[in-house]
Design a protein around this motif. Structure first.
Motif, mmCIF file in Angstrom:
data_model
loop_
_atom_site.group_PDB
_atom_site.id
_atom_site.type_symbol
_atom_site.label_atom_id
_atom_site.label_comp_id
_atom_site.label_asym_id
_atom_site.label_seq_id
_atom_site.Cartn_x
_atom_site.Cartn_y
_atom_site.Cartn_z
ATOM 1 N N LEU A 1 0.735 -1.293 0.276
ATOM 2 C CA LEU A 1 -0.150 0.012 0.081
ATOM 3 C C LEU A 1 0.883 1.319 -0.069
ATOM 4 N N ILE A 2 1.930 1.152 0.646
ATOM 5 C CA ILE A 2 2.813 2.173 0.821
ATOM 6 C C ILE A 2 3.250 2.794 -0.622
ATOM 7 N N ASP A 3 3.504 1.889 -1.593
ATOM 8 C CA ASP A 3 3.964 2.121 -2.856
ATOM 9 C C ASP A 3 3.195 2.871 -3.473
ATOM 10 N N LYS A 4 1.861 2.680 -3.311
ATOM 11 C CA LYS A 4 0.520 3.021 -3.928
ATOM 12 C C LYS A 4 -0.038 4.223 -3.611
ATOM 13 N N ALA A 5 -0.378 4.483 -2.405
ATOM 14 C CA ALA A 5 -1.109 5.590 -1.539
ATOM 15 C C ALA A 5 -0.289 6.527 -1.784
ATOM 16 N N LEU A 6 -0.825 7.700 -1.535
ATOM 17 C CA LEU A 6 -0.207 9.020 -0.917
ATOM 18 C C LEU A 6 0.144 8.906 0.403
ATOM 19 N N GLY A 7 -0.431 8.365 1.127
ATOM 20 C CA GLY A 7 0.075 8.193 2.497
ATOM 21 C C GLY A 7 -0.795 7.070 3.109
ATOM 22 N N VAL A 8 -0.050 6.541 4.305
ATOM 23 C CA VAL A 8 -0.699 5.306 4.918
ATOM 24 C C VAL A 8 -0.614 5.450 6.428
ATOM 25 N N GLN A 9 -1.352 5.311 7.261
ATOM 26 C CA GLN A 9 -1.172 5.292 8.710
ATOM 27 C C GLN A 9 -1.769 3.881 9.129
ATOM 28 N N THR A 10 -1.291 3.589 10.199
ATOM 29 C CA THR A 10 -1.848 2.250 10.948
ATOM 30 C C THR A 10 -1.904 3.013 12.486
ATOM 31 N N PHE A 11 -3.046 1.997 12.878
ATOM 32 C CA PHE A 11 -3.359 2.275 14.387
ATOM 33 C C PHE A 11 -3.601 0.875 15.162
ATOM 34 N N ARG A 12 -3.294 0.920 16.444
ATOM 35 C CA ARG A 12 -3.757 -0.268 17.180
ATOM 36 C C ARG A 12 -4.216 0.103 18.442
ATOM 37 N N GLU A 13 -5.425 -0.326 18.981
ATOM 38 C CA GLU A 13 -6.006 -0.403 20.049
ATOM 39 C C GLU A 13 -5.922 -1.669 20.967
ATOM 40 N N ASP A 14 -5.475 -1.782 22.158
ATOM 41 C CA ASP A 14 -5.427 -3.167 22.879
ATOM 42 C C ASP A 14 -6.489 -2.872 23.848
ATOM 43 N N THR A 15 -7.462 -4.121 24.039
ATOM 44 C CA THR A 15 -8.233 -3.864 25.121
ATOM 45 C C THR A 15 -8.140 -5.580 25.805
ATOM 46 N N PRO A 16 -8.779 -5.796 26.924
ATOM 47 C CA PRO A 16 -8.581 -7.088 27.555
ATOM 48 C C PRO A 16 -8.997 -8.104 26.601
ATOM 49 N N THR A 17 -10.032 -7.819 25.715
ATOM 50 C CA THR A 17 -10.549 -8.905 24.830
ATOM 51 C C THR A 17 -10.364 -9.016 23.499
ATOM 52 N N HIS A 18 -9.749 -7.922 22.882
ATOM 53 C CA HIS A 18 -9.420 -7.958 21.462
ATOM 54 C C HIS A 18 -8.334 -6.622 21.220
ATOM 55 N N SER A 19 -7.939 -6.936 20.248
ATOM 56 C CA SER A 19 -6.614 -5.848 19.720
ATOM 57 C C SER A 19 -7.363 -5.335 18.217
ATOM 58 N N GLU A 20 -7.758 -4.121 18.091
ATOM 59 C CA GLU A 20 -8.379 -3.705 16.798
ATOM 60 C C GLU A 20 -7.039 -2.739 16.194
ATOM 61 N N PHE A 21 -7.282 -3.102 14.691
ATOM 62 C CA PHE A 21 -6.277 -2.422 13.795
ATOM 63 C C PHE A 21 -7.082 -1.730 13.065
ATOM 64 N N MET A 22 -6.295 -0.340 12.638
ATOM 65 C CA MET A 22 -7.080 0.472 11.679
ATOM 66 C C MET A 22 -6.014 0.841 10.720
ATOM 67 N N THR A 23 -6.285 0.806 9.614
ATOM 68 C CA THR A 23 -5.331 1.416 8.446
ATOM 69 C C THR A 23 -6.161 2.435 7.429
ATOM 70 N N ILE A 24 -5.268 3.666 7.597
ATOM 71 C CA ILE A 24 -6.021 4.707 6.627
ATOM 72 C C ILE A 24 -4.960 4.932 5.538
ATOM 73 N N SER A 25 -5.385 4.827 4.310
ATOM 74 C CA SER A 25 -4.783 5.345 3.254
ATOM 75 C C SER A 25 -5.248 6.434 2.594
ATOM 76 N N TYR A 26 -4.542 7.169 2.222
ATOM 77 C CA TYR A 26 -4.879 8.373 1.384
ATOM 78 C C TYR A 26 -4.643 8.652 0.049
ATOM 79 N N TRP A 27 -5.670 8.885 -0.859
ATOM 80 C CA TRP A 27 -5.493 8.958 -2.113
ATOM 81 C C TRP A 27 -6.015 10.080 -2.789
#
Length: 119
Positions: free
Chosen positions: A36-62
């Protein structure tokens, strides 16, 4: 050459069990983020850890919906699951969110383009 301005943000979210989070983060970066880094204008990744799960979020900019559609192979809102997503994710995401950027202020993220260390 004038830098391209992002007008579209594509947001993907996925959740994994806490004990799989570190392994998924590494796998997702290698298999999903690097291409994705090679194609999008920018990429951000996020992670939130909780006791029951970890959520990942990827935002790419076009630059445009058309540029994003060229990367996704047609429908910019279609999901492209990674080969091992079924192994890691609690459920496979069924959609992504596509938003028009209305305003942007300041500079965010690591300025060297690298990963941020553990907080």
């Amino acid at each position: 050459m004038t830098p391209k301005t992002p007008t579209i943000a594509r947001i993907w979210r996925g959740r994994t069990l806490p004990e799989k989070a570190d392994a998924y983060e590494s796998y997702n970066y290698e298999a999903g983020i690097k291409p994705l880094i090679d194609k999008a204008l920018g990429v951000q990744t996020f992670r939130e850890d909780t006791p029951t799960h970890s959520e990942f979020m990827t935002i790419s900019y076009w630059e445009s919906v058309e540029a994003m559609a060229a990367f996704t192979g047609g429908d910019p809102e279609s999901i492209h699951h990674l080969d091992r997503d079924k192994e890691f994710l609690i459920e496979l995401p069924m959609s992504v969110q596509v938003l028009r950027i209305r305003s942007s202020h300041g500079t965010v993220g690591p300025q060297d383009g690298g990963k941020i260390g553990d907080v």
